[in-house]
Design a protein around this motif. Structure first.
Motif, mmCIF file in Angstrom:
data_model
loop_
_atom_site.group_PDB
_atom_site.id
_atom_site.type_symbol
_atom_site.label_atom_id
_atom_site.label_comp_id
_atom_site.label_asym_id
_atom_site.label_seq_id
_atom_site.Cartn_x
_atom_site.Cartn_y
_atom_site.Cartn_z
ATOM 1 N N UNK A 79 0.948 -1.218 -0.122
ATOM 2 C CA UNK A 79 -0.072 -0.182 -0.064
ATOM 3 C C UNK A 79 0.769 1.210 0.031
ATOM 4 N N UNK A 80 2.258 1.141 0.319
ATOM 5 C CA UNK A 80 2.998 2.266 0.430
ATOM 6 C C UNK A 80 3.773 2.409 -1.168
ATOM 7 N N UNK A 81 3.531 1.597 -1.959
ATOM 8 C CA UNK A 81 4.286 1.622 -2.984
ATOM 9 C C UNK A 81 3.258 2.324 -4.417
ATOM 10 N N UNK A 82 3.579 3.626 -4.567
ATOM 11 C CA UNK A 82 2.812 4.111 -5.746
ATOM 12 C C UNK A 82 3.503 3.876 -7.193
ATOM 13 N N UNK A 83 3.118 2.828 -7.931
ATOM 14 C CA UNK A 83 3.706 2.562 -9.125
ATOM 15 C C UNK A 83 3.337 3.747 -10.025
ATOM 16 N N UNK A 84 2.188 4.010 -10.103
ATOM 17 C CA UNK A 84 1.882 5.362 -11.128
ATOM 18 C C UNK A 84 2.836 6.717 -10.827
ATOM 19 N N UNK A 85 3.123 7.145 -9.688
ATOM 20 C CA UNK A 85 3.856 8.289 -9.592
ATOM 21 C C UNK A 85 5.408 7.926 -9.235
ATOM 22 N N UNK A 86 5.602 6.653 -9.047
ATOM 23 C CA UNK A 86 7.100 6.287 -8.835
ATOM 24 C C UNK A 86 7.566 6.411 -7.392
ATOM 25 N N UNK A 87 6.752 6.605 -6.317
ATOM 26 C CA UNK A 87 7.322 6.737 -5.121
ATOM 27 C C UNK A 87 6.820 5.943 -3.966
ATOM 28 N N UNK A 88 7.716 5.751 -2.807
ATOM 29 C CA UNK A 88 7.189 5.056 -1.662
ATOM 30 C C UNK A 88 7.008 5.861 -0.470
ATOM 31 N N UNK A 89 5.728 5.454 0.317
ATOM 32 C CA UNK A 89 5.575 6.298 1.358
ATOM 33 C C UNK A 89 6.555 5.616 2.599
ATOM 34 N N UNK A 90 7.207 6.300 3.341
ATOM 35 C CA UNK A 90 7.717 5.635 4.379
ATOM 36 C C UNK A 90 6.988 5.798 5.869
ATOM 37 N N UNK A 91 6.199 4.677 6.100
ATOM 38 C CA UNK A 91 5.151 4.879 7.250
ATOM 39 C C UNK A 91 5.624 4.075 8.472
ATOM 40 N N UNK A 92 6.755 3.174 8.396
ATOM 41 C CA UNK A 92 6.952 2.376 9.497
ATOM 42 C C UNK A 92 8.358 1.809 9.374
ATOM 43 N N UNK A 93 8.911 1.387 10.758
ATOM 44 C CA UNK A 93 10.283 1.094 10.630
ATOM 45 C C UNK A 93 10.241 -0.472 11.470
#
Length: 468
Positions: free
Chosen positions: A324-338
């Motif tokens: 759910x963190x990977x946005x293939x359309x915009x080519x980004x990753x959201x860093x939400x956890x560690x």
């Protein structure tokens, strides 16, 4: 009329008793407040404080009971300020008149009344009126002395308890359950505290809190630097020594806050410093060799390494990625956890390290292509199946050794990303945001290295400018 106290303060200091009261007189007729009065008195222990006060004693209740040839009359007495509240029980028997005196001297740790009793005998067969006056005077003296002795005993018991509590006992009974495990700290923070307090417990465990001196603190620091070993029998780093001391000092500060100690033995001790180390990062050629070697690695490991090297994520942030963190359309990753390792090698999912660590980072086309393949194989919400932080570090080191490459860690790849971005003239603010640092100084001081050829080039450019 009745008398009840509004305010009363009593203090016992060394051999001196002081008390202050404010009295409210209430008439029986209308229950209204008719008059206020206040006074202040003091005197040495063993004397009657009421010697300095104007006394007003009124019977609050009378109860007669005749049994076995003995008549009992109970009086409840209220004294100005409420400081004396003795209950007298009159007994008339074959041996004459006696009075049982019962007083409440205070409350125990469970908030229950603590009472003291004594018996007054009519010494000279005084008439009832004179006997009552004499017993009231005796009761006042008895209650004053009983309360003072109770207060003194409580203070001595408290001093005795505080003075004899050991460092380890304080840590387990107070610091850990009340300060560390307070319900607000992250599990990783709690685990760090428990780990960092171990050397202090080993060194100071049986020592009484009040016996810890500045000299002992200095000996502790020397012991940690020269003798203390990790579970792998290795000497500890400067950073670990700093953590050990800060945690130990934290315990003492909490002990002072709770009143177990009055002074900090660490007040004049300097916090151990951590000397800045040279930033470890790959050179351009090493990075190219590393990427070439990755062509023979499994896809999941290869994708992890590419993300570390090109996006500058922490290893726990890479392992904490979900689809759910990977946005293939915009080519980004959201860093939400560690994903982090706690004491005992237990991996837990936590929030990112700082507020600035919650961010959105770009992914290269190569990385997106690898993730797309992994997505078709995945049956989990997690991007990567293998999510052990220490396991990733060990696997990378084995990979580097097997391919004849220098010994680098996942965090060194993060350094390499920052260093190469800086070499490509990317501004510091952009690098800071990409790495998730709260302060740009951290990015500059600890993450960006400079290759020797760049330093030489800078000197040569200056020489050309100066024509020397």
């Amino acid at each position: 009329m009745k008398a009840r106290f509004r305010k009363m303060k009593a203090r016992f200091r060394k051999n001196h008793l002081t008390f202050q009261f404010e009295l409210c007189y209430t008439t029986l007729a209308n229950r209204g407040v008719a008059q206020f009065g206040s006074a202040l008195g003091s005197g040495p222990r063993g004397t009657q404080p009421l010697k300095w006060l104007r006394r007003a004693i009124f019977p609050a209740s009378i109860k007669n009971d005749t049994q076995n040839d003995t008549q009992r009359t109970s009086y409840s007495w209220a004294t100005i300020g409420g400081f004396f509240m003795a209950t007298l029980t009159k007994r008339e028997g074959k041996k004459g008149i006696t009075y049982q005196i019962r007083v409440v001297v205070g409350y125990d740790e469970f908030n229950k009344q603590v009472q003291k009793t004594t018996t007054w005998k009519n010494p000279d067969n005084l008439p009832e009126t004179e006997a009552l006056a004499a017993v009231k005077k005796f009761a006042e003296q008895f209650e004053c002395e009983a309360k003072v002795e109770f207060a003194k005993a409580q203070a001595e018991e408290a001093d005795k308890k505080v003075g004899k509590i050991q460092f380890a006992e304080f840590v387990s009974n107070y610091w850990l359950p009340l300060y560390v495990e307070d319900g607000e700290k992250k599990p990783t923070t709690v685990a760090d505290y428990k780990n960092h307090i171990k050397p202090s417990l080993e060194f100071f465990g049986k020592a009484y809190l009040t016996s810890i001196t500045p000299l002992m603190v200095d000996k502790f620091l020397k012991w940690v630097r020269t003798e203390y070993k990790t579970q792998y029998q290795k000497a500890v780093s400067e950073k670990s020594i700093r953590h050990f001391y800060i945690t130990f000092n934290n315990v003492l500060k909490y002990a002072k806050k709770l009143g177990f100690i009055t002074e900090l033995p660490t007040a004049e001790t300097k916090t151990p410093q951590v000397h800045k180390k040279k930033v470890v990062s790959m050179s351009k050629q090493e990075a190219q060799d590393f990427i070439q070697a990755l062509n023979g690695a499994d896809l999941e490991f290869k994708a992890k390494m590419y993300i570390l090297l090109t996006s500058g994520l922490r290893r726990g942030e890479v392992l904490g990625l979900q689809w759910q963190d990977i946005d293939f359309m915009n080519g980004t990753a959201s860093i939400e956890r560690n994903i982090v390792r706690t004491t005992g090698a237990t991996e837990i999912v936590s929030t990112p390290k700082t507020e600035g660590s919650v961010r959105e980072v770009p992914l290269t086309g190569t990385v997106l292509s690898m993730l797309a393949i992994l997505r078709t194989r995945s049956k989990s919400e997690w991007v990567f199946e293998y999510r052990k932080p220490d396991g990733l570090t060990k696997k990378l080191k084995r990979f580097m050794k097997a391919n004849g490459l220098p010994d680098y860690s996942p965090h060194d790849l993060r350094h390499t990303c920052a260093t190469m971005l800086n070499a490509n003239n990317v501004d510091i603010k952009t690098i800071q945001l990409l790495l998730g640092h709260a302060d740009a100084s951290t990015t500059l001081n600890y993450y960006i290295g400079v290759e020797k050829q760049h330093i030489a080039a800078a000197v040569n450019d200056l020489a050309k400018t100066l024509a020397v």
